[in-house]
Scaffold this motif. Sequence first.
Motif, PDB file in Angstrom:
ATOM      1  N   LEU A 124     -42.969  59.539  28.096  1.00 28.03           N
ATOM      2  CA  LEU A 124     -43.868  59.544  26.943  1.00 28.03           C
ATOM      3  C   LEU A 124     -44.890  58.414  27.062  1.00 28.03           C
ATOM      4  N   GLU A 125     -44.451  57.216  27.450  1.00 28.51           N
ATOM      5  CA  GLU A 125     -45.391  56.102  27.614  1.00 28.51           C
ATOM      6  C   GLU A 125     -46.412  56.422  28.701  1.00 28.51           C
ATOM      7  N   TRP A 126     -45.944  56.994  29.802  1.00 26.76           N
ATOM      8  CA  TRP A 126     -46.854  57.374  30.890  1.00 26.76           C
ATOM      9  C   TRP A 126     -47.874  58.402  30.402  1.00 26.76           C
ATOM     10  N   SER A 127     -47.411  59.376  29.624  1.00 29.28           N
ATOM     11  CA  SER A 127     -48.301  60.420  29.111  1.00 29.28           C
ATOM     12  C   SER A 127     -49.342  59.841  28.163  1.00 29.28           C
ATOM     13  N   ILE A 128     -48.934  58.883  27.333  1.00 28.89           N
ATOM     14  CA  ILE A 128     -49.889  58.239  26.431  1.00 28.89           C
ATOM     15  C   ILE A 128     -50.962  57.525  27.233  1.00 28.89           C
ATOM     16  N   ASN A 129     -50.554  56.838  28.298  1.00 28.28           N
ATOM     17  CA  ASN A 129     -51.526  56.125  29.134  1.00 28.28           C
ATOM     18  C   ASN A 129     -52.490  57.071  29.830  1.00 28.28           C
ATOM     19  N   GLN A 130     -52.038  58.288  30.141  1.00 29.75           N
ATOM     20  CA  GLN A 130     -52.938  59.255  30.761  1.00 29.75           C
ATOM     21  C   GLN A 130     -54.040  59.677  29.807  1.00 29.75           C
ATOM     22  N   GLU A 131     -53.692  59.777  28.526  1.00 23.86           N
ATOM     23  CA  GLU A 131     -54.665  60.227  27.528  1.00 23.86           C
ATOM     24  C   GLU A 131     -55.421  59.063  26.891  1.00 23.86           C
ATOM     25  N   TYR A 132     -54.727  57.949  26.717  1.00 24.28           N
ATOM     26  CA  TYR A 132     -55.340  56.762  26.102  1.00 24.28           C
ATOM     27  C   TYR A 132     -55.061  55.568  27.015  1.00 24.28           C
ATOM     28  N   PRO A 133     -55.847  55.406  28.062  1.00 20.55           N
ATOM     29  CA  PRO A 133     -55.549  54.404  29.102  1.00 20.55           C
ATOM     30  C   PRO A 133     -55.289  53.011  28.539  1.00 20.55           C
ATOM     31  N   GLY A 134     -54.148  52.440  28.963  1.00 20.14           N
ATOM     32  CA  GLY A 134     -53.806  51.085  28.600  1.00 20.14           C
ATOM     33  C   GLY A 134     -53.146  50.914  27.242  1.00 20.14           C
ATOM     34  N   LEU A 135     -52.999  52.010  26.491  1.00 21.98           N
ATOM     35  CA  LEU A 135     -52.460  51.900  25.136  1.00 21.98           C
ATOM     36  C   LEU A 135     -51.015  52.364  25.022  1.00 21.98           C
ATOM     37  N   GLY A 136     -50.417  52.777  26.128  1.00 25.90           N
ATOM     38  CA  GLY A 136     -49.061  53.305  26.080  1.00 25.90           C
ATOM     39  C   GLY A 136     -48.059  52.330  25.492  1.00 25.90           C
ATOM     40  N   ARG A 137     -48.100  51.084  25.941  1.00 28.87           N
ATOM     41  CA  ARG A 137     -47.120  50.091  25.486  1.00 28.87           C
ATOM     42  C   ARG A 137     -47.289  49.764  24.014  1.00 28.87           C
ATOM     43  N   PHE A 138     -48.510  49.942  23.475  1.00 25.70           N
ATOM     44  CA  PHE A 138     -48.764  49.644  22.070  1.00 25.70           C
ATOM     45  C   PHE A 138     -48.400  50.815  21.164  1.00 25.70           C
ATOM     46  N   PHE A 139     -48.664  52.043  21.619  1.00 23.44           N
ATOM     47  CA  PHE A 139     -48.404  53.225  20.801  1.00 23.44           C
ATOM     48  C   PHE A 139     -46.962  53.708  20.909  1.00 23.44           C
ATOM     49  N   LEU A 140     -46.274  53.364  22.009  1.00 24.40           N
ATOM     50  CA  LEU A 140     -44.946  53.925  22.255  1.00 24.40           C
ATOM     51  C   LEU A 140     -43.943  53.640  21.140  1.00 24.40           C
ATOM     52  N   PRO A 141     -43.800  52.411  20.640  1.00 21.88           N
ATOM     53  CA  PRO A 141     -42.781  52.178  19.607  1.00 21.88           C
ATOM     54  C   PRO A 141     -42.950  53.076  18.382  1.00 21.88           C
ATOM     55  N   SER A 142     -44.199  53.213  17.908  1.00 22.92           N
ATOM     56  CA  SER A 142     -44.441  54.076  16.750  1.00 22.92           C
ATOM     57  C   SER A 142     -44.212  55.540  17.100  1.00 22.92           C
ATOM     58  N   ALA A 143     -44.689  55.963  18.271  1.00 18.35           N
ATOM     59  CA  ALA A 143     -44.520  57.358  18.675  1.00 18.35           C
ATOM     60  C   ALA A 143     -43.037  57.713  18.796  1.00 18.35           C
ATOM     61  N   TRP A 144     -42.264  56.802  19.374  1.00 18.72           N
ATOM     62  CA  TRP A 144     -40.830  57.064  19.538  1.00 18.72           C
ATOM     63  C   TRP A 144     -40.128  57.090  18.174  1.00 18.72           C
ATOM     64  N   CYS A 168     -52.361  59.372  13.133  1.00 26.31           N
ATOM     65  CA  CYS A 168     -52.823  59.854  14.441  1.00 26.31           C
ATOM     66  C   CYS A 168     -51.678  59.867  15.450  1.00 26.31           C
ATOM     67  N   ILE A 169     -50.897  58.795  15.498  1.00 25.88           N
ATOM     68  CA  ILE A 169     -49.766  58.724  16.425  1.00 25.88           C
ATOM     69  C   ILE A 169     -48.754  59.816  16.110  1.00 25.88           C
ATOM     70  N   TYR A 170     -48.500  60.035  14.819  1.00 25.27           N
ATOM     71  CA  TYR A 170     -47.552  61.068  14.398  1.00 25.27           C
ATOM     72  C   TYR A 170     -48.007  62.451  14.866  1.00 25.27           C
ATOM     73  N   ASN A 171     -49.275  62.778  14.556  1.00 23.17           N
ATOM     74  CA  ASN A 171     -49.758  64.132  14.820  1.00 23.17           C
ATOM     75  C   ASN A 171     -50.171  64.365  16.265  1.00 23.17           C
ATOM     76  N   MET A 172     -50.768  63.365  16.892  1.00 25.69           N
ATOM     77  CA  MET A 172     -51.346  63.572  18.221  1.00 25.69           C
ATOM     78  C   MET A 172     -50.396  63.201  19.358  1.00 25.69           C
ATOM     79  N   ILE A 173     -49.342  62.446  19.065  1.00 27.09           N
ATOM     80  CA  ILE A 173     -48.413  62.035  20.125  1.00 27.09           C
ATOM     81  C   ILE A 173     -46.991  62.491  19.825  1.00 27.09           C
TER      82      ILE A 173
END
Length: 455
Positions: A276-296, A62-67
């Motif tokens: 990118l972290e800010w954008s993740i938080n806009q779509e998935y509130p509060g999850l930016g810091r958790f998803f960012l390492p994998s997304a990056w 999901c992180i790969y395809n959606m972020i």
Amino acid sequence: ESHLPSARRARIAAMSASAPPRAYTQLGGQKTLADAVSDKMKTCGMTCLGLLVLISFGMQCCIYNMIALRFVEVHHKWAAEMTLDPSTALNYYTEKHRDHRFCDRQIESFGLTAEAAGKWFKEKGWRDLKFKSRAAEGVMQIDITAYYFAAGPDSPTVVLQHGNNCNNRDNTVITAAFFLHSMGFNVIAPNLRNHGDSGKTGRITWGQEEAYDTLGAWDYVVTDPEGKIGFAQRPEKTALMGFSMGGLISRVAFALEPRIPALFTDSAHWNARNVLEWSINQEYPGLGRFFLPSAWFWAEHITGHDLDRLIPEKLFQRVGDRRLLANIHATNDDIVPIQQSQDFIAYIKDTDFRVLQEWYEKLYGDDCEIHCRVHLQYPEKYKFFLCSFFSEVFDRTPEACGFGEGTSTLRFPTGIESTRRLTGEMIQQTSNGSLQRLVPAASTPSHVGARLREA
């Protein structure tokens, strides 16, 4: 049991002999209770581990395809149609029956500018150029296309760099090109790789490759290798201007090429990872810091680049570089947050770079798009801002911009504070085209903009 029939007693004896000992001791090869429980726990553990692996795999997919993939993908959803040209692009944007993300208030404030730009470019014309990106180790050299608007060998030149997944027909580029060209500047507007009709690689690298496209345009202007421009511009007379991701790319190019005298950025990224972290938080509130390492990680895997290698924080020298900067950003930008300009200013204030002008304005909300839209809401004010900055950079007078003699007073909200509270300052254009700060005006609403006084 003595009262039971003999046959019944025999069956009971046989059953007792075949049953495991009640003490569950290790007798006759039988497992103990502890062994049975241990086997159950191992089975449960393996099952849980399998489920965790499946969940983790699914989350990474999901992180790969959606972020990550969306962060570096090439698409044309935001791009102006390739059938447009400088004489038709802005009128296309302001036709109300088409869906191109201008609201009625923006069309109303910008309509006359769009009409004037169309007439200007139809009369003055432009040149189509094609050249190579600057050569660099680990970066594919690729064909870059560009528009060139000629003012003459005695005029300075500005390289205009468009933003992410649009092209050099975008309203930001064509508007700035119109303002600058009508004020006597040469302008070149290149298409980045994967944009417009430039060469394709199939991925966005957030400046790791694209910076060399911008530098390829700058190189072409200062060398004129094919004689199509008619003269080789002096490096100190060739500046950069970039929008959004094109602003980030221009910042990287500016840092890589110390001969570029000045940089103007509009709604620009400062750090792509933070956006990118800010954008993740806009779509998935509060999850930016958790998803960012994998997304990056996946973004770097897709692009094949260390996306933290060429970034302004690493490239801008803190000492000894006194080149000139200007910056514009809408305070309510919903694509590139104002925090990016806050970080930019916080970094630059501890360097020798000189920020000549800043402008931070709250724009229309509701159904109006905000990102890179200051020029739509305040076109004349934007033109004046351009004139003031580049006149200072190139030692020109405001008369060369067509503003006439004397002074013109405008109000530019400036000075982003950490609390995001804006303060305004009165800005006065002097006879030599520079901007001077006058009376502090913190109480002035940021949406109030004085019109340019007719000379």
